[in-house]
Design a protein around this motif. Structure first.
Motif, PDB file in Angstrom:
ATOM      1  N   SER A  91     -34.605 -76.584  50.675  1.00  0.00           N
ATOM      2  CA  SER A  91     -35.273 -77.697  50.004  1.00  0.00           C
ATOM      3  C   SER A  91     -36.152 -78.430  50.990  1.00  0.00           C
ATOM      4  O   SER A  91     -35.731 -78.702  52.120  1.00  0.00           O
ATOM      5  CB  SER A  91     -34.234 -78.669  49.431  1.00  0.00           C
ATOM      6  OG  SER A  91     -33.268 -77.984  48.682  1.00  0.00           O
ATOM      7  N   PHE A 111     -39.249 -81.558  51.539  1.00  0.00           N
ATOM      8  CA  PHE A 111     -39.748 -82.807  50.970  1.00  0.00           C
ATOM      9  C   PHE A 111     -40.842 -83.384  51.849  1.00  0.00           C
ATOM     10  O   PHE A 111     -40.809 -83.268  53.070  1.00  0.00           O
ATOM     11  CB  PHE A 111     -38.602 -83.833  50.858  1.00  0.00           C
ATOM     12  CG  PHE A 111     -37.425 -83.328  50.061  1.00  0.00           C
ATOM     13  CD1 PHE A 111     -36.420 -82.595  50.672  1.00  0.00           C
ATOM     14  CD2 PHE A 111     -37.329 -83.590  48.711  1.00  0.00           C
ATOM     15  CE1 PHE A 111     -35.337 -82.120  49.950  1.00  0.00           C
ATOM     16  CE2 PHE A 111     -36.253 -83.125  47.963  1.00  0.00           C
ATOM     17  CZ  PHE A 111     -35.259 -82.380  48.598  1.00  0.00           C
ATOM     18  N   TYR A 130     -39.237 -76.266  46.402  1.00  0.00           N
ATOM     19  CA  TYR A 130     -38.060 -75.445  46.633  1.00  0.00           C
ATOM     20  C   TYR A 130     -38.373 -73.953  46.685  1.00  0.00           C
ATOM     21  O   TYR A 130     -37.601 -73.173  47.244  1.00  0.00           O
ATOM     22  CB  TYR A 130     -37.020 -75.681  45.528  1.00  0.00           C
ATOM     23  CG  TYR A 130     -36.607 -77.113  45.378  1.00  0.00           C
ATOM     24  CD1 TYR A 130     -37.182 -77.926  44.411  1.00  0.00           C
ATOM     25  CD2 TYR A 130     -35.635 -77.672  46.207  1.00  0.00           C
ATOM     26  CE1 TYR A 130     -36.804 -79.257  44.274  1.00  0.00           C
ATOM     27  CE2 TYR A 130     -35.256 -79.009  46.075  1.00  0.00           C
ATOM     28  CZ  TYR A 130     -35.846 -79.785  45.105  1.00  0.00           C
ATOM     29  OH  TYR A 130     -35.490 -81.107  44.972  1.00  0.00           O
ATOM     30  N   ASN A 160     -33.943 -80.087  53.943  1.00  0.00           N
ATOM     31  CA  ASN A 160     -32.539 -80.267  53.617  1.00  0.00           C
ATOM     32  C   ASN A 160     -31.737 -79.121  54.219  1.00  0.00           C
ATOM     33  O   ASN A 160     -31.898 -77.961  53.821  1.00  0.00           O
ATOM     34  CB  ASN A 160     -32.361 -80.311  52.103  1.00  0.00           C
ATOM     35  CG  ASN A 160     -30.968 -80.752  51.695  1.00  0.00           C
ATOM     36  OD1 ASN A 160     -29.982 -80.376  52.319  1.00  0.00           O
ATOM     37  ND2 ASN A 160     -30.884 -81.557  50.661  1.00  0.00           N
ATOM     38  N   LYS A 166     -28.556 -77.641  54.181  1.00  0.00           N
ATOM     39  CA  LYS A 166     -27.288 -77.578  53.479  1.00  0.00           C
ATOM     40  C   LYS A 166     -26.246 -76.871  54.326  1.00  0.00           C
ATOM     41  O   LYS A 166     -26.536 -76.047  55.151  1.00  0.00           O
ATOM     42  CB  LYS A 166     -27.436 -76.807  52.167  1.00  0.00           C
ATOM     43  CG  LYS A 166     -28.005 -77.596  51.034  1.00  0.00           C
ATOM     44  CD  LYS A 166     -27.887 -76.800  49.757  1.00  0.00           C
ATOM     45  CE  LYS A 166     -28.428 -77.615  48.597  1.00  0.00           C
ATOM     46  NZ  LYS A 166     -28.317 -76.870  47.333  1.00  0.00           N
ATOM     47  N   GLN A 213     -24.680 -81.580  49.175  1.00  0.00           N
ATOM     48  CA  GLN A 213     -26.131 -81.551  49.020  1.00  0.00           C
ATOM     49  C   GLN A 213     -26.864 -81.590  50.338  1.00  0.00           C
ATOM     50  O   GLN A 213     -28.052 -81.390  50.381  1.00  0.00           O
ATOM     51  CB  GLN A 213     -26.586 -82.699  48.128  1.00  0.00           C
ATOM     52  CG  GLN A 213     -26.169 -82.498  46.689  1.00  0.00           C
ATOM     53  CD  GLN A 213     -26.954 -83.382  45.737  1.00  0.00           C
ATOM     54  OE1 GLN A 213     -26.851 -84.589  45.808  1.00  0.00           O
ATOM     55  NE2 GLN A 213     -27.731 -82.780  44.860  1.00  0.00           N
ATOM     56  N   LEU A 223     -30.923 -84.617  55.377  1.00  0.00           N
ATOM     57  CA  LEU A 223     -32.311 -84.325  55.675  1.00  0.00           C
ATOM     58  C   LEU A 223     -32.556 -84.375  57.179  1.00  0.00           C
ATOM     59  O   LEU A 223     -32.106 -85.294  57.865  1.00  0.00           O
ATOM     60  CB  LEU A 223     -33.227 -85.343  54.982  1.00  0.00           C
ATOM     61  CG  LEU A 223     -33.241 -85.314  53.455  1.00  0.00           C
ATOM     62  CD1 LEU A 223     -34.133 -86.419  52.918  1.00  0.00           C
ATOM     63  CD2 LEU A 223     -33.678 -83.956  52.934  1.00  0.00           C
TER      64      LEU A 223
END
Lengths: 115, 115
Positions: free
Chosen positions: A32, A34, A51, A92, A94, A100, A103
């Protein structure tokens, strides 16, 4: 060490031009991505998430992701002076167990749009 | 539009004193985070919290730090004995639960100054 790298800038573009911001990341398993915008003294404000490989467009903003190259970019079309800010790339990272994830941020690229 | 709120916006304290930073996450979010940003540096992950327990913490989050969800709405970060190097902007963030939107939304931050 998981890293997110960005050119710190400053990146200066004239009003109405396209601003191109780049980011690379070290963890190949990242899923992910951002882009946040941060004005001086303020908190990160979400611009876009992405994504899947390819392009994602939202108004004047286009995010591009290439997982094979571990590269994500943000294009800002028709740049405005109000777009002048620091743009943060965040990934992200994980971990196993369904969380979740947190970051990892790059240092940010400072964009200046000149009228 | 729902948003993360934080109090206080500014906090000045003496070295060695305890501080508590408060956050109200977005109401239907289940994951909560604390990040910090030292002036001129990148945003750094401190801790994530889910289901009333810590999910993950960074090396920064040592025994001087603790988090708590004292009631159904507040999420707090406590620094037991502040050091000069704790001076930073502290951001709270929240995101939806497992299998849902991973986007983390940030509060406006608390600027902590340790003298």
């Amino acid at each position: 060490q998981k890293e997110v790298e960005q050119n710190s800038g400053p990146l200066s573009v004239p009003e109405g031009a396209i601003a191109s911001l780049n980011c690379t990341y070290s963890d190949r398993g990242s899923q992910s991505f951002f882009w946040y915008r941060q004005y001086s003294g303020k908190s990160p404000e979400l611009i876009m998430s992405i994504y899947s490989n390819g392009d994602k467009e939202d108004g004047r903003f286009t995010a591009q992701l290439n997982k094979a190259s571990q590269y994500v970019s943000l294009l800002i079309r028709d740049s405005q002076p109000s777009d002048s800010a620091t743009y943060l790339c965040a990934v992200n990272m994980k971990w196993y167990g369904g969380s979740q994830g947190n970051l990892i941020f790059g240092k940010g690229t400072k964009l200046s749009v000149k009228p | 539009e729902p948003e993360v709120t934080q109090t206080p916006s500014h906090q000045v304290t003496q070295m060695g004193q305890e501080v508590i930073l408060r956050c109200v996450p977005i109401s239907n979010h289940l994951y909560f985070y604390w990040y910090r940003q030292i002036l001129g540096q990148k945003v750094e992950f401190l801790v994530s919290f889910y289901n009333n327990e810590i999910s993950e913490k960074s090396e920064i989050f040592d025994d001087q730090f603790s988090v708590e969800r004292p009631d159904g709405s507040n999420f707090t970060l406590k620094i037991r004995s502040t050091k000069l190097e704790d001076s930073a902007m502290y951001f709270c963030a929240s995101s939806e639960g497992p299998g849902r939107d991973e986007t983390q939304y940030f509060g406006p931050g608390t600027r902590l100054l340790v003298l």
